[in-house]
Design a protein around this motif. Sequence first.
Motif, mmCIF file in Angstrom:
data_model
loop_
_atom_site.group_PDB
_atom_site.id
_atom_site.type_symbol
_atom_site.label_atom_id
_atom_site.label_comp_id
_atom_site.label_asym_id
_atom_site.label_seq_id
_atom_site.Cartn_x
_atom_site.Cartn_y
_atom_site.Cartn_z
ATOM 1 N N PRO A 1 0.839 -1.193 0.000
ATOM 2 C CA PRO A 1 0.000 0.000 0.000
ATOM 3 C C PRO A 1 0.876 1.246 0.000
ATOM 4 O O PRO A 1 1.912 1.287 0.653
ATOM 5 C CB PRO A 1 -0.816 -0.117 1.288
ATOM 6 C CG PRO A 1 -0.141 -1.146 2.110
ATOM 7 C CD PRO A 1 0.729 -1.966 1.219
ATOM 8 N N LEU A 2 0.489 2.241 -0.760
ATOM 9 C CA LEU A 2 1.280 3.465 -0.871
ATOM 10 C C LEU A 2 0.779 4.557 0.062
ATOM 11 O O LEU A 2 1.055 5.732 -0.152
ATOM 12 C CB LEU A 2 1.277 3.960 -2.317
ATOM 13 C CG LEU A 2 2.003 3.049 -3.309
ATOM 14 C CD1 LEU A 2 1.847 3.571 -4.721
ATOM 15 C CD2 LEU A 2 3.460 2.909 -2.942
ATOM 16 N N ASP A 3 0.056 4.186 1.114
ATOM 17 C CA ASP A 3 -0.443 5.170 2.077
ATOM 18 C C ASP A 3 0.695 5.922 2.749
ATOM 19 O O ASP A 3 0.593 7.110 3.019
ATOM 20 C CB ASP A 3 -1.311 4.505 3.146
ATOM 21 C CG ASP A 3 -2.613 3.982 2.571
ATOM 22 O OD1 ASP A 3 -3.025 4.478 1.504
ATOM 23 O OD2 ASP A 3 -3.193 3.072 3.176
ATOM 24 N N GLN A 4 1.806 5.232 3.027
ATOM 25 C CA GLN A 4 2.936 5.881 3.676
ATOM 26 C C GLN A 4 3.571 6.929 2.777
ATOM 27 O O GLN A 4 4.166 7.879 3.234
ATOM 28 C CB GLN A 4 4.015 4.856 4.086
ATOM 29 C CG GLN A 4 3.551 3.822 5.063
ATOM 30 C CD GLN A 4 2.881 2.629 4.386
ATOM 31 O OE1 GLN A 4 2.849 2.530 3.166
ATOM 32 N NE2 GLN A 4 2.319 1.737 5.177
ATOM 33 N N ALA A 5 3.463 6.769 1.489
ATOM 34 C CA ALA A 5 4.044 7.711 0.535
ATOM 35 C C ALA A 5 3.092 8.870 0.235
ATOM 36 O O ALA A 5 3.360 9.667 -0.652
ATOM 37 C CB ALA A 5 4.412 6.991 -0.755
ATOM 38 N N GLY A 6 1.994 8.948 0.969
ATOM 39 C CA GLY A 6 1.050 10.038 0.759
ATOM 40 C C GLY A 6 0.062 9.797 -0.363
ATOM 41 O O GLY A 6 -0.671 10.693 -0.751
ATOM 42 N N GLN A 7 0.043 8.598 -0.904
ATOM 43 C CA GLN A 7 -0.889 8.263 -1.982
ATOM 44 C C GLN A 7 -1.945 7.317 -1.415
ATOM 45 O O GLN A 7 -1.785 6.106 -1.430
ATOM 46 C CB GLN A 7 -0.159 7.624 -3.153
ATOM 47 C CG GLN A 7 0.844 8.520 -3.807
ATOM 48 C CD GLN A 7 1.562 7.824 -4.946
ATOM 49 O OE1 GLN A 7 1.390 6.631 -5.183
ATOM 50 N NE2 GLN A 7 2.376 8.565 -5.649
ATOM 51 N N HIS A 8 -2.997 7.877 -0.901
ATOM 52 C CA HIS A 8 -4.051 7.069 -0.293
ATOM 53 C C HIS A 8 -4.805 6.301 -1.360
ATOM 54 O O HIS A 8 -4.948 6.750 -2.489
ATOM 55 C CB HIS A 8 -4.998 7.958 0.508
ATOM 56 C CG HIS A 8 -4.281 8.720 1.582
ATOM 57 N ND1 HIS A 8 -3.784 8.107 2.708
ATOM 58 C CD2 HIS A 8 -3.939 10.012 1.689
ATOM 59 C CE1 HIS A 8 -3.183 9.004 3.476
ATOM 60 N NE2 HIS A 8 -3.259 10.181 2.869
ATOM 61 N N ASP A 9 -5.270 5.116 -0.981
ATOM 62 C CA ASP A 9 -6.055 4.274 -1.874
ATOM 63 C C ASP A 9 -5.259 3.841 -3.112
ATOM 64 O O ASP A 9 -5.797 3.722 -4.195
ATOM 65 C CB ASP A 9 -7.344 4.992 -2.290
ATOM 66 C CG ASP A 9 -8.333 4.065 -2.980
ATOM 67 O OD1 ASP A 9 -8.452 2.911 -2.557
ATOM 68 O OD2 ASP A 9 -8.966 4.506 -3.971
ATOM 69 N N GLN A 10 -3.962 3.623 -2.952
ATOM 70 C CA GLN A 10 -3.102 3.184 -4.060
ATOM 71 C C GLN A 10 -2.255 1.995 -3.622
ATOM 72 O O GLN A 10 -1.851 1.903 -2.471
ATOM 73 C CB GLN A 10 -2.163 4.308 -4.503
ATOM 74 C CG GLN A 10 -2.846 5.466 -5.193
ATOM 75 C CD GLN A 10 -3.292 5.106 -6.593
ATOM 76 O OE1 GLN A 10 -2.548 4.560 -7.381
ATOM 77 N NE2 GLN A 10 -4.539 5.408 -6.898
ATOM 78 N N TYR A 11 -2.000 1.098 -4.559
ATOM 79 C CA TYR A 11 -1.102 -0.029 -4.333
ATOM 80 C C TYR A 11 0.050 0.026 -5.327
ATOM 81 O O TYR A 11 -0.135 0.421 -6.488
ATOM 82 C CB TYR A 11 -1.809 -1.366 -4.565
ATOM 83 C CG TYR A 11 -2.505 -1.933 -3.364
ATOM 84 C CD1 TYR A 11 -1.821 -2.224 -2.190
ATOM 85 C CD2 TYR A 11 -3.863 -2.214 -3.401
ATOM 86 C CE1 TYR A 11 -2.468 -2.767 -1.098
ATOM 87 C CE2 TYR A 11 -4.518 -2.757 -2.320
ATOM 88 C CZ TYR A 11 -3.808 -3.026 -1.168
ATOM 89 O OH TYR A 11 -4.446 -3.566 -0.094
ATOM 90 N N LEU A 12 1.208 -0.383 -4.868
ATOM 91 C CA LEU A 12 2.335 -0.692 -5.741
ATOM 92 C C LEU A 12 2.295 -2.206 -5.905
ATOM 93 O O LEU A 12 2.449 -2.946 -4.932
ATOM 94 C CB LEU A 12 3.663 -0.258 -5.121
ATOM 95 C CG LEU A 12 4.898 -0.665 -5.907
ATOM 96 C CD1 LEU A 12 4.958 0.110 -7.218
ATOM 97 C CD2 LEU A 12 6.146 -0.421 -5.099
#
Length: 139
Positions: free
Chosen positions: A90-101
């Motif tokens: 999950p890219l929540d830590q990178a400031g991109q909510h509701d996104q997956y890498l």
Amino acid sequence: MPAAAWVVVAVVAVAALVVAVAASRLRALSRRVGSFPCHARSAGNPSAAFALGIAHYAVGRIDWYRCWSLSPRPARTWSRERLVVTGRVPLDQAGQHDQYLVRCRYDGVDFELSMSTAAYAGLASWLEAAPPGRRDLVL
């Protein structure tokens, strides 16, 4: 009107036409049933930029189109039988909510996709819905 002015007008007209065709293509791709925003890059270089794109489910494959291109053909095609999801973050830590890498492998080549959680759920379901004997495709 001098010849140089006609050249400038022609260049501006051609540029406007190219932008209009690219925008029309992008709109048509994004409105297809089974399409979702999906950005791609090669694995192994986390500082590399993602290529913006739109993926589209087809019969037994996913076609991936670059956002700003004039090509009517997909830039990449991944068949369901050879596409393997090797991980997701999950890219929540990178400031991109509701996104997956999403880390993937296709024919031995690793790459990464960035997509929404809903798009990932669709991808996982699509892979799991493979014919019998191919249920090992999702982590």
